[in-house]
Structures are given as structure tokens and as C-alpha cells.
Write an enzyme that holds these catalytic residues in place. Structure first.
Site, PDB file in Angstrom:
ATOM      1  N   LYS A 138      -4.273  21.806  14.249  1.00 39.83           N
ATOM      2  CA  LYS A 138      -5.320  21.235  13.289  1.00 39.83           C
ATOM      3  C   LYS A 138      -4.614  20.100  12.378  1.00 39.83           C
ATOM      4  O   LYS A 138      -3.481  20.320  12.378  1.00 39.83           O
ATOM      5  CB  LYS A 138      -6.133  22.067  12.430  1.00 39.83           C
ATOM      6  CG  LYS A 138      -5.225  22.898  11.606  1.00 39.83           C
ATOM      7  CD  LYS A 138      -6.120  23.907  10.803  1.00 39.83           C
ATOM      8  CE  LYS A 138      -5.270  24.800   9.968  1.00 39.83           C
ATOM      9  NZ  LYS A 138      -5.981  26.162   9.547  1.00 39.83           N
ATOM     10  N   TYR A 151       7.667   2.111 -12.994  1.00 34.20           N
ATOM     11  CA  TYR A 151       6.271   2.188 -14.074  1.00 34.20           C
ATOM     12  C   TYR A 151       6.616   3.310 -15.519  1.00 34.20           C
ATOM     13  O   TYR A 151       7.224   4.394 -15.243  1.00 34.20           O
ATOM     14  CB  TYR A 151       5.325   2.775 -13.267  1.00 34.20           C
ATOM     15  CG  TYR A 151       4.565   1.644 -12.511  1.00 34.20           C
ATOM     16  CD1 TYR A 151       4.024   0.755 -13.156  1.00 34.20           C
ATOM     17  CD2 TYR A 151       4.677   1.809 -11.135  1.00 34.20           C
ATOM     18  CE1 TYR A 151       3.238  -0.190 -12.123  1.00 34.20           C
ATOM     19  CE2 TYR A 151       4.135   0.960 -10.349  1.00 34.20           C
ATOM     20  CZ  TYR A 151       3.289  -0.175 -11.011  1.00 34.20           C
ATOM     21  OH  TYR A 151       2.702  -0.899 -10.081  1.00 34.20           O
TER      22      TYR A 151
END
Ligand SMILES: *Cc1c(COP(=O)(O)O)cnc(C)c1O
Length: 379
Positions: A45, A270
């Protein structure tokens, strides 16, 4: 996506390398853990936990793998379209419309509740063709599957639906990664009781499966039962500190795109959360949280360059990460940077990144973004 970079086009250097040979060795190692008569259902999956389900499924044969399990119908259809000829178990849940399609494409359906069983029975009766199902019993996970009070209704549906072919009963452990879990023992006992109750109601299934990776590693598998294994096949550790000869399959790399020397006191990234404490050499690499490299690794992870660890400094940005490479002798523009996997004698595991960013290795692997091309080696 599984788009291999076209060598004619100069794509970004950030790539995932998937070692198909290592995956197949892991398949064999897991098969070697199984008791007599037991077989492997490979759980692929989430695009094979981010590795590429189609490529890995193609490497398997019915000899290695009894079935492939996926969650979504879309995932099953991709394997079908790629001409994978191993039976596909769709764990679901599915919508009513998806049940029609899944039946048409002869998928094996995980039955997640009495409503779904009803819908499947209706489709099978109308089509007058067999639909193969595995009936999920909720033995203590509490998400999907029949609970005790659903059993009588399920038995009634099944005994009136000759085209529904019940191939297996299954259940899913919630605490198999914990040692000596009383809840695991309880789940085994509940599963046994529910199967017995179904037999009393006239419902027989030739096969059982319960074990995931952790339970398989702990050998909580009855002879003849199938196992549904995902993480072990990718060399992950479903139980802390237990690797059992399994090899990591994913190697995630990029290359240094900018290299500069900075004087002491230079803020990086940042929020200026890190400032050079000395004359520093800072490398910028073209990867970021938009690729699935967790923001929570800001100032909090190592990458590998020239076989050595170098710390991430400053915040992880959407597309860029900065690394302090002052102590990496000979570092150069274009050097390979390993984000996940091995380089020389060093390794960064999914478990390491998960531990540092407060998540689990499963989320790290599944989270590697679709804009990072996968390349396949050893297939
Ligand atoms: C994902 C999943 C598995 C595989 O789990 P691993 O820990 O990766 O082995 C097995 N069964 C079900 C129902 C699952 O959803």
C-alpha cells in the site's frame, strides 16, 4: 510516481534509489521466518511504502508471494494495469461503486463490515460470478472488521450468497511491536472465538491471517497461516532495535548545489534559528519539506557527505536545506549528500529520522514526495 529521470533531461539531482535486489533478499529472509505451510502476503500500500509498488510487485512472483495487499482500489488498479499477475487483496474500505469495479477486475476484497458484505453479495448475485473475499474480524484494533454482534448477520448474508467465495478470515494486531503484550494474546483468543462462532453458524474459511511485520518477527504465526508483511520487506524496524538481517531498500540522495564560507555570526535560514559560531562552510541542498523531508528536522538531523555525518543547520525550507560542512575535508560543489540510507560506513535510517522528528519510520518512508523521482537498481 515512479518516473525514472530521463537521462536526456537534466532533472534536479534529488532522487530516491530503490534497491530491488535488497527488497527481494528481504522477501526471502521473511519467507525464511515463516512456519511450515505459511505464505507471504506482501503489503505494498501507499505505493509500496513510497518505494514504488509496481516495480516491486513486478520483481515478485507467485512463488515468492501468495498475494499483494493494498489499501485503495486505485492502488490495485495500478498493479492490474501493470500486468502484475499475483492475486491482489484490497484491504479497503471501498465505496459501493468501487466494489462493482473491484469485482469486475477480479480483485480479492477485504470485507470491512456487514454493510460491505451486503454490497459485495448484491454485486456477486447480480453478476452471477464469484467474488473472492477475505473477511476481517475486529479482534481488538477497533478500526475495521466485524465485531462479535455482526457475526450472525454476516453468516446469514454469506449462506445466502453462493457467488461470494470466502477464502480467508483475518484480523490485525494493534500492539504486536510491544514485548509480551497481553493485548496481543487477547486478540489471538478473540479471533479464535469469533472464527469458532462463525463455524457454528455454518461459515467456513480455508485460511487465516493475522500477523503483520512485528508479529512475524516475533513468530506469532500459526503454521499454515498467511502473514501480511510490509515494513520488514523495506528493511524497516517494526520492533525497536531488531533488524534481523533485513536491508534498507531506499536510498534518498541529493547533491550540494551551493557552497559558501561565512564569517562567525552569520544567521542561516528562516527565523535565523542558527548562527555560524566560527568561520563556517555552509552547503545548500535542493530538498525540503515539500519533498517529505520533515520540517521538524530543522537543526535536528545529520546528512552524509564523503562518508561522514554533517549536521543540518537552520530550518528546513520548502525546497532547501542548509548543512554545516565545515568539518568535511575536501567537500566540493556537486558532492553526493545522503539524506536516508548508506554512504561508506555510515547510515541514516528511517528510524533515526523518525526518532528525531517525533514520528514513526513508516511515515518517513511513505512521506517521500512524488516529485522525487525513483530510480531502480538491481532488478
Ligand atoms: C499496513 C498493514 C499491514 C502491514 O503492516 P507492517 O507493519 O508494515 O508489516 C498488515 N495488515 C494490515 C491490515 C495493514 O493495514
Amino acid at each position: 510516481m515512479s518516473t525514472a529521470p530521463d537521462p536526456e533531461i537534466h532533472w534536479r539531482p534529488t532522487v530516491v534509489e530503490v534497491d530491488v535486489a535488497a527488497f527481494m533478499r528481504n522477501v526471502d529472509t521473511v519467507r525464511g521466518m515463516l512456519p511450515p505451510g505459511s505464505r507471504l502476503i506482501a503489503v505494498l500500500k501507499a505505493d509500496g511504502y513510497g518505494h514504488g509498488a509496481v516495480q516491486l510487485a513486478r520483481a515478485c512472483s507467485r512463488h515468492h508471494v501468495a498475494m499483494i495487499a493494498v489499501s485503495l482500489l486505485e492502488e490495485a488498479m495500478k498493479l492490474h494495469e501493470a500486468a502484475v499477475d499475483i492475486p491482489i487483496l484490497v484491504l479497503g474500505p471501498l465505496t459501493a461503486h468501487q466494489i462493482e469495479l473491484a469485482a469486475e477486475y477480479e480483485m480479492v476484497l477485504g470485507i470491512t463490515g456487514p454493510e460491505m458484505l451486503d454490497a459485495v453479495a448484491a454485486v456477486a448475485t447480480r453478476r452471477r460470478r464469484p467474488v473472492r473475499v477475505h473477511l476481517k474480524l475486529d479482534s481488538g484494533m477497533g478500526r475495521m472488521g466485524l465485531v462479535e454482534s455482526d457475526l450472525a448477520e454476516a453468516a446469514t448474508i454469506l449462506t445466502h450468497a453462493p457467488f461470494v467465495q470466502l477464502d480467508a478470515l483475518y484480523s490485525h494486531f494493534s500492539t504486536a511491536s510491544e514485548p509480551h503484550s497481553a493485548h496481543t494474546s487477547l486478540q489471538i483468543e478473540r479471533f479464535r472465538q469469533m472464527a469458532e462462532r462463525l463455524r457454528d453458524l455454518g461459515v467456513h474459511a480455508p485460511l487465516d491471517h493475522m500477523a503483520n511485520s512485528a508479529a512475524t518477527l516475533r513468530a506469532i504465526v500459526n503454521p499454515g497461516d498467511f502473514v501480511r508483511v510490509g515494513m520488514l520487506l523495506f528493511g524497516g524496524e517494526p520492533i525497536d532495535g531488531t533488524r534481523s538481517g533485513l536491508e534498507p531498500v531506499m536510498r534518498w540522495t541529493t547533491r550540494i548545489a551551493r557552497l559558501k564560507t561565512m564569517p562567525p555570526g552569520s544567521p542561516i535560514g528562516y527565523g535565523a534559528t542558527w548562527t555560524t559560531p566560527r568561520d563556517s562552510c555552509i552547503a545548500t541542498i535542493p530538498v525540503g519539506y515539500a519533498d517529505g523531508y520533515p520540517y521538524l528536522l530543522s537543526n535536528n538531523a545529520d546528512v552524509l557527505i564523503r562518508g561522514r555525518r554533517a549536521p543540518i543547520v537552520g530550518r528546513v525550507s520548502m525546497d532547501l536545506v542548509t548543512v554545516d560542512v565545515t568539518d568535511i575535508d575536501g567537500v566540493a560543489l556537486g558532492d553526493e549528500v545522503v539524506l536516508l540510507g548508506r554512504q561508506g560506513d555510515e547510515i541514516v535510517t528511517a528510524e533515526e529520522l523518525a526518532g528525531r522528528s517525533g514520528t514513526i519510520s513508516y511515515e518517513i518512508l511513505c512521506g517521500v514526495g512524488h516529485r522525487v523521482p525513483r530510480t531502480y537498481i538491481g532488478g
